[in-house]
Scaffold this motif. Structure first.
Motif, PDB file in Angstrom:
ATOM      1  N   VAL A 117       0.854  -1.198   0.000  1.00 48.09           N
ATOM      2  CA  VAL A 117       0.000   0.000   0.000  1.00 48.09           C
ATOM      3  C   VAL A 117       0.890   1.249   0.000  1.00 48.09           C
ATOM      4  O   VAL A 117       1.906   1.271   0.687  1.00 48.09           O
ATOM      5  N   PRO A 118       0.530   2.297  -0.779  1.00 51.08           N
ATOM      6  CA  PRO A 118       1.333   3.521  -0.688  1.00 51.08           C
ATOM      7  C   PRO A 118       1.209   4.147   0.710  1.00 51.08           C
ATOM      8  O   PRO A 118       0.117   4.158   1.286  1.00 51.08           O
ATOM      9  N   THR A 119       2.339   4.640   1.222  1.00 52.05           N
ATOM     10  CA  THR A 119       2.325   5.243   2.563  1.00 52.05           C
ATOM     11  C   THR A 119       1.340   6.408   2.622  1.00 52.05           C
ATOM     12  O   THR A 119       0.713   6.647   3.654  1.00 52.05           O
ATOM     13  N   GLY A 120       1.188   7.134   1.498  1.00 47.84           N
ATOM     14  CA  GLY A 120       0.256   8.256   1.458  1.00 47.84           C
ATOM     15  C   GLY A 120      -1.162   7.834   1.788  1.00 47.84           C
ATOM     16  O   GLY A 120      -1.907   8.561   2.453  1.00 47.84           O
ATOM     17  N   THR A 121      -1.553   6.637   1.365  1.00 44.85           N
ATOM     18  CA  THR A 121      -2.897   6.123   1.670  1.00 44.85           C
ATOM     19  C   THR A 121      -3.056   5.918   3.176  1.00 44.85           C
ATOM     20  O   THR A 121      -4.086   6.257   3.756  1.00 44.85           O
ATOM     21  N   GLN A 123      -1.451   7.481   5.461  1.00 47.24           N
ATOM     22  CA  GLN A 123      -1.517   8.806   6.074  1.00 47.24           C
ATOM     23  C   GLN A 123      -2.902   9.433   5.889  1.00 47.24           C
ATOM     24  O   GLN A 123      -3.419  10.080   6.796  1.00 47.24           O
TER      25      GLN A 123
ATOM     26  N   PHE B 117       8.226  11.386  10.397  1.00 48.09           N
ATOM     27  CA  PHE B 117       8.493  10.821   9.069  1.00 48.09           C
ATOM     28  C   PHE B 117       7.805  11.655   8.004  1.00 48.09           C
ATOM     29  O   PHE B 117       6.615  11.961   8.120  1.00 48.09           O
ATOM     30  N   CYS B 119       7.214  11.155   4.197  1.00 51.36           N
ATOM     31  CA  CYS B 119       7.373  10.130   3.155  1.00 51.36           C
ATOM     32  C   CYS B 119       6.702  10.577   1.856  1.00 51.36           C
ATOM     33  O   CYS B 119       5.684  11.278   1.892  1.00 51.36           O
ATOM     34  N   ASP B 120       7.254  10.117   0.753  1.00 50.02           N
ATOM     35  CA  ASP B 120       6.583  10.316  -0.531  1.00 50.02           C
ATOM     36  C   ASP B 120       5.280   9.515  -0.527  1.00 50.02           C
ATOM     37  O   ASP B 120       5.219   8.441   0.069  1.00 50.02           O
ATOM     38  N   TYR B 121       4.294  10.020  -1.245  1.00 45.42           N
ATOM     39  CA  TYR B 121       2.972   9.387  -1.244  1.00 45.42           C
ATOM     40  C   TYR B 121       3.046   7.935  -1.711  1.00 45.42           C
ATOM     41  O   TYR B 121       2.474   7.041  -1.105  1.00 45.42           O
ATOM     42  N   LEU B 123       5.451   5.796  -1.757  1.00 46.40           N
ATOM     43  CA  LEU B 123       6.389   4.880  -1.091  1.00 46.40           C
ATOM     44  C   LEU B 123       5.633   3.688  -0.505  1.00 46.40           C
ATOM     45  O   LEU B 123       4.654   3.856   0.219  1.00 46.40           O
TER      46      LEU B 123
END
Lengths: 151, 160
Positions: A117-121, A123, B117, B119-121, B123
């Motif tokens: 999963v993208p970290t942006g999701t 977040q 942290f 982070c890029d979206y 990542l």
């Protein structure tokens, strides 16, 4: 010549060892049964971490959000897209507040995100939960398998 | 008067064990089918600031900012520790250990420091967890965990 079988003499065998083994098996399977695993979806491949140690106590007010790599969130048996999560979280908050002694601040959001999963999701999900007034978050990881190299 | 046992010892008392064995096998089959081997899971606490009262404590360690950048396919392409490039997670952990002060033991609580942290979206989440692992602690020689920083925080998400 007819062969005569003595039917009065019944063949017996001792079943005690078999029953012993069978009960041992029942006990083994009973002890390995883990009901807390029921809510964990197998589609989610958790990222591994050497610091992931068993969770000691699960609070009653935990809300499990499982993020799939398809971009959906599994929550309470429903599968919703990430933008639709807000209404679900609002509903959960209402349910908590209406419960006697329930407080949103005591509730913990447990995030089980897929490794891809993208970290942006993740977040975005945290932000959404914050907007729904949740404050405590935990990210869940799994213990590395024996063949995995330590990070 | 000697009481004579009415049981004839030549005739053994027998009972039918078939129903019991049937039940036990049913139980075994049920437990076997419900058996699932799953890896042990653990949690990382995340402190997301709503009310920032940490700034009021002058003794608190300054917040470290860790930047994780991603390649177009979501793989990790770079790590920065307070704007300083870092080669890998082992080096990141070493820098965090220097920041919290060396010689920490497994029975100590975390240092009280905080890591943010950024982070890029795109990542992949596995790299974020690896970075959180690197700053949170280390497994000591005896298998015990030496805690470093447990206050983890995320900067606002970057646009996709």
């Amino acid at each position: 010549m007819a062969h005569k079988i003595d039917t009065s003499h019944k063949l017996k065998f001792d079943m005690t060892p078999m029953i012993d083994c069978t009960f041992q098996l029942v006990i083994f399977f009973m002890l390995t049964l883990n009901y807390s695993m029921e809510e964990q979806d197998e589609r989610i491949k958790l990222p591994s971490s050497e610091l992931a140690k068993p969770v000691e106590a699960m609070a009653e007010t935990n809300i499990m959000l499982q993020l799939t790599k398809e971009g959906t969130v599994l929550v309470g048996g429903d599968e919703v897209p990430v933008p639709g999560l807000r209404s679900v979280l609002d509903r959960e908050r209402q349910a908590l507040v209406s419960r006697k002694g329930g407080n949103v601040r005591d509730a913990t959001i447990v995030i089980r995100g897929d490794a891809a999963v993208p970290t942006g999701t993740v977040q975005e999900v945290i932000q959404m939960a914050q907007k729904a007034q949740f404050e405590k978050f935990v990210l869940r990881a799994r213990e590395p398998l024996a063949q995995e190299a330590p990070q | 008067m000697k009481i004579k046992s009415h049981l004839d010892t030549n005739e053994r008392l027998e009972f039918d064990m078939t129903p019991m064995i049937d039940c036990v096998f049913q139980l075994i089959i049920f437990f076997m089918l419900t058996l699932r081997y799953t890896a042990v899971e653990g949690d990382f606490n995340i402190k997301m600031p709503i009310a920032t009262d940490a700034a009021a404590n002058p003794d608190a360690l300054p917040t470290i900012r860790v930047r994780l950048t991603a390649a177009p396919d979501g793989r990790l392409s770079g790590i920065q520790f307070s704007d300083r490039p870092v080669a890998n997670f082992a080096e990141l952990r070493q820098l965090v250990m220097d920041y919290v002060g060396g010689g920490r033991t497994p029975d100590q609580a975390d240092s009280g420091g905080e890591v943010e942290f950024d982070c890029d979206y795109r990542l992949k989440y596995q790299y974020t967890i690896a970075a959180i692992t690197a700053v949170s602690g280390q497994v000591g020689p005896g298998g015990q965990i030496v805690r470093l920083v447990e206050k983890i925080n995320f900067a606002p998400p970057r646009p996709e």
